[in-house]
Design a protein around this motif. Structure first.
Motif, short mmCIF file in Angstrom:
data_model
loop_
_atom_site.label_atom_id
_atom_site.label_comp_id
_atom_site.label_asym_id
_atom_site.label_seq_id
_atom_site.Cartn_x
_atom_site.Cartn_y
_atom_site.Cartn_z
N ILE A 60 -12.69 -5.34 7.38
CA ILE A 60 -11.77 -6.44 7.07
C ILE A 60 -10.59 -5.87 6.28
N PHE A 61 -9.39 -6.27 6.66
CA PHE A 61 -8.18 -5.82 5.98
C PHE A 61 -8.26 -6.16 4.50
N ASP A 62 -7.90 -5.18 3.67
CA ASP A 62 -7.93 -5.35 2.22
C ASP A 62 -6.53 -5.11 1.68
N ARG A 63 -5.89 -6.19 1.28
CA ARG A 63 -4.52 -6.13 0.74
C ARG A 63 -4.44 -5.17 -0.45
N GLU A 64 -5.48 -5.16 -1.25
CA GLU A 64 -5.47 -4.33 -2.45
C GLU A 64 -5.44 -2.83 -2.12
N LYS A 65 -6.04 -2.43 -1.00
CA LYS A 65 -5.97 -1.02 -0.60
C LYS A 65 -4.55 -0.62 -0.29
N VAL A 66 -3.82 -1.50 0.39
CA VAL A 66 -2.41 -1.22 0.68
C VAL A 66 -1.62 -1.15 -0.62
N ALA A 67 -1.85 -2.12 -1.50
CA ALA A 67 -1.13 -2.15 -2.78
C ALA A 67 -1.42 -0.88 -3.60
N LYS A 68 -2.66 -0.44 -3.60
CA LYS A 68 -3.02 0.76 -4.35
C LYS A 68 -2.33 2.00 -3.79
N SER A 69 -2.31 2.14 -2.47
CA SER A 69 -1.69 3.33 -1.87
C SER A 69 -0.18 3.32 -2.11
N VAL A 70 0.44 2.14 -2.05
CA VAL A 70 1.87 2.05 -2.33
C VAL A 70 2.15 2.38 -3.79
N THR A 71 1.32 1.86 -4.69
CA THR A 71 1.49 2.14 -6.12
C THR A 71 1.37 3.63 -6.40
N ILE A 72 0.42 4.29 -5.76
CA ILE A 72 0.25 5.73 -5.94
C ILE A 72 1.48 6.48 -5.44
N ALA A 73 1.99 6.08 -4.27
CA ALA A 73 3.17 6.74 -3.71
C ALA A 73 4.39 6.57 -4.60
N LEU A 74 4.45 5.44 -5.32
CA LEU A 74 5.62 5.14 -6.15
C LEU A 74 5.40 5.45 -7.63
N ARG A 75 4.29 6.13 -7.95
CA ARG A 75 3.99 6.45 -9.34
C ARG A 75 5.14 7.26 -9.95
N LYS A 76 5.55 6.84 -11.15
CA LYS A 76 6.62 7.48 -11.92
C LYS A 76 7.98 7.41 -11.22
N ARG A 77 8.15 6.42 -10.35
CA ARG A 77 9.42 6.16 -9.71
C ARG A 77 10.00 4.87 -10.30
N ALA A 78 11.28 4.68 -10.18
CA ALA A 78 11.93 3.51 -10.76
C ALA A 78 11.83 2.30 -9.82
#
Length: 156
Positions: A60-78
């Motif tokens: 089942i699609f998990d929105r939080e997994k997408v949010a987590k991967s995006v957050t990791i990719a944008l870590r320490k970015r403005a």
């Protein structure tokens, strides 16, 4: 709603307001037992989306997994949390409005990459490095060069 700190079920809503372009409701809550404060988001879910993974397994699609991967990719970015929420909500809306009940993990990855490309070029390359399984620095160079060519030679 259970308190994430003490797991008590007695929590009170202290504030509610629209969030994410009016596609969700943000609620500030307080636990009546331990006094802990936390935020919840309430969203409309049209139907369950099944993700077909590369190995053929379904989940089942998990929105939080997408949010987590995006957050990791944008870590320490403005890029602010609200921008991340809007990006993820946009991806979820595209998936829900597609009419498909099953979607491949590759399609989700492409949607994330497209969204990141418009928000932050460094986050886009970071995500791509994991998604496309870069092995060495030359993979980064090839990817950046091919991305620039796809954009008509503009800098990303």
């Amino acid at each position: 709603m259970k308190c994430p700190f003490c797991t008590a079920e007695n929590t009170a809503v202290k504030d509610s307001r629209p969030a994410e372009d009016n596609t969700a409701v943000r609620r500030r809550r307080a636990c009546e037992v331990c006094g802990g404060r936390f935020t919840t988001f309430e969203r409309v879910q049209l139907r369950d989306i099944i993700v077909v993974k590369r190995d053929g397994k379904r989940a089942i699609f998990d929105r939080e997994k997408v949010a987590k991967s995006v957050t990791i990719a944008l870590r320490k970015r403005a890029v602010g949390d609200e921008s991340v929420e809007q990006l993820v909500s946009g991806i979820v809306r595209k998936l829900e409005s597609s009419g498909e009940t099953e979607v491949s993990s590759e399609d989700i990855g492409e949607l994330v990459m497209d969204a990141l490309k418009t928000v932050d070029p460094v986050g886009y390359v970071r995500y791509a490095s994991v998604y496309k399984n870069f092995k060495d620095p030359s993979d980064f160079a090839r990817f950046i060069e091919s991305s620039a060519l796809e954009d008509g030679g503009e800098d990303t």
